[in-house]
Design an enzyme around this catalytic site. Sequence first.
Site, short mmCIF file in Angstrom:
data_model
loop_
_atom_site.label_atom_id
_atom_site.label_comp_id
_atom_site.label_asym_id
_atom_site.label_seq_id
_atom_site.Cartn_x
_atom_site.Cartn_y
_atom_site.Cartn_z
N ARG A 115 -54.34 -47.97 50.93
CA ARG A 115 -53.52 -48.84 50.10
C ARG A 115 -52.14 -48.89 50.74
NH1 ARG A 115 -52.37 -44.66 45.00
NH2 ARG A 115 -50.23 -44.29 45.63
N ASN A 153 -46.24 -50.77 42.92
CA ASN A 153 -46.36 -49.33 42.66
C ASN A 153 -45.60 -48.59 43.73
OD1 ASN A 153 -47.75 -47.08 41.19
ND2 ASN A 153 -48.47 -46.65 43.25
N GLU A 154 -44.52 -47.92 43.34
CA GLU A 154 -43.79 -47.03 44.26
C GLU A 154 -43.56 -47.68 45.63
OE1 GLU A 154 -46.08 -43.47 44.48
OE2 GLU A 154 -45.37 -42.74 42.55
N GLU A 307 -45.39 -41.73 35.42
CA GLU A 307 -46.55 -40.94 35.86
C GLU A 307 -46.15 -39.47 35.96
OE1 GLU A 307 -48.17 -41.92 39.67
OE2 GLU A 307 -48.19 -44.05 39.26
N GLU A 355 -58.99 -41.02 45.07
CA GLU A 355 -58.26 -40.04 44.26
C GLU A 355 -59.19 -39.27 43.31
OE1 GLU A 355 -53.98 -40.57 43.80
OE2 GLU A 355 -54.37 -42.71 43.71
N HIS A 358 -57.69 -36.02 42.08
CA HIS A 358 -56.40 -36.02 41.40
C HIS A 358 -56.61 -35.75 39.92
CE1 HIS A 358 -52.54 -37.31 39.89
NE2 HIS A 358 -52.08 -37.26 41.13
#
Length: 661
Positions: A115, A153-154, A307, A355, A358
């Site tokens: 990603r 996102n970030e 998050e 993930e 995670h």
Amino acid sequence: MTSRSLTDRLGGLAFGGDYNPEQWDEPVWKEDDELMRRARVNLATVGVFSWALLEPEEGRYDFTWLDAHLDRLHANGVAVDLATPTASPPPWFTLAHPDALTVRPDGTRLVHGSRDTYCLTAPAYRNAASRIAGALAARYGDHPALALWHVHNEYATLCYCDHTAAAFRVWLRARHGSLDVLNEAWGTAFWSQHYTSWEQVLPPRATNWHHNPGQALDFRRFWSDVVIAAYREQRDAIRAHSDRPVTTNLMLPGYQNIDLWALARELDVVSCDQYPSAPGLGAAADVAFHADRARSLGGGRPWLLMEQGTSTVYDGDRVLAKDPGDILRHTLGHIARGSEGALFFQWRQSRAGAETWHSAMVPHAGPDSRIFREVTQAGVAVARLGELAGSTLGAQVAVLHDPDAWWALGVDGLPTTDLDYHAALARAHHTLWDAGVTVDFAHPAHELSRYPLVVAPALFLLSDAAAENLRRYVSDGGTLLVQHACGYVDDRLHARLGGYPAAPLREALGIRVEEYRPLRRTEQITLSDGTQGTAWSESLRTEGAETLATYTHGMLAGSPALTRHRFGTGQGWYLSTRLDDAGHGALVARLLAEARVGPEMPGLPPGVEATTRRAPDGRRWRFLINHGTEPVSLPESAHDLLTGGTVSELPVGGCAVLRSA
Ligand code: GLA
């Protein structure tokens, strides 16, 4: 303009997390609905990585599956934080637009398969990103479930491709005006780097030995502006169709190459992600550090923890588990410092994909698990805190943060690699956290007069304007602690001549640094007050300041290490080395006493965290978290929102939110 605040829409604080239902099927969705109700989830972040499903081929959108999930969530009382999926372009996009893939400094062009593999300066990417943001907003802009927009996102990927080179030149022309000015700013008279046409100027791609520092710093600034422009484009595409607040999730402290002060000005609400880098007490300190920065970025306004992990502690090459009870402690730790709730990545732990390992709110083990029980406990706790939505905190101490100073400590050719910018900030914060004091972060050019004490731990780069601002702050009555290697360069990274730091600050501090002397990695240097310095030392002369401690050996024996200058109606303190923890703690305690700043709640034993949120109408809520090893008696019994009863003692690991009468 946005209509209602997030908490108005939710009717209280937010609790929930990233929800990726596309990884699952109908029976699981049904269970999700039931478990979300049980855990008091009221906000789900949807669609963060869903581009390939939302736009299966260029220009053809498929919203039917998302319609169904939004309607289902809404029917279940869960509002939606709808994300634009632009952090993860689908394979069809990268195959159609290979020029929009990330190029590394060494020229390697990446391929899809992960990603965040895109270039923010590639026109094809920017167009596709705005298009899908606009399409989502047109469809869902006034959906009853929609409470918040989550752009991207970030933002973190840097790129060194030819699009970037072209955009960098445009930015440099606007900043410097002419090649002559650029040549002067970058010091290209040395090493035969003189530019005679704009086409010769490149991003700092892989080269031999040191990059030009001016080029490296300008590239960081340029890239930050690129990110902000990309965010604004999506935000504006959304605002054309929707009045709900818009944000993008930040990741502190140094994961993103962004001037976060500048980006935060563009956000309707600041939102941040937080994953601690140490377990136990270290994690609690990290929570406080991140939360105080997040609040400060928005000028003290409430913000949102977008998050956290139920059991994720990034420790170098491994991911550690959190301790039992940390889910609630960390959740409250953020809310205690201004967050309007607590969200997690992610709701249900993936069974496949990148993930899988995670942590999540519903772990692989399912709801019959310690983690889900603790999540539910935290959800119930957050649901009881609705009355404090919109309340804020006050701080009497500021730690200075300037992205230019951070980037300046990242260039090649510095005397040591031991000047870690964010570690210095975290340490300054940690010492004040240990002292029980609430801390804001501020830019060195901000108005600082409301803070009796200001700490400047790592301002290697200091602009003329900031140096003048700090001089004025001291002269007007402030107490300022400046730490080693400060104000060595101006905002072009040109060394300050005639002694460090920048002249106006030298005046306020009453000192002049003549020589820097980095220490070897394991070397310690003893000061006359018995404290130890590491990493760095300096030969300095006092020019009006009094010497509070000297170095005791080597060439610096007898020369000042710690000084204080009474200047105007304030005091400028200078510390020319990195003190050991005990010495640093003692110095900060002395400064707090000088500045008459007391702890948030006097009389608490070490390890008990206390903060106060205040509403404009005078109501106050005191958060207490016992990180210590002994139960703590409270000075007087008080009503605890978490239990709904009266508490007089805080057990080990316990938390309370006390409403004051
Ligand atoms: C970031 C991302 C999430 C997830 C977590 C993992 O915060 O936003 O998608 O990858 O990291 O910690």
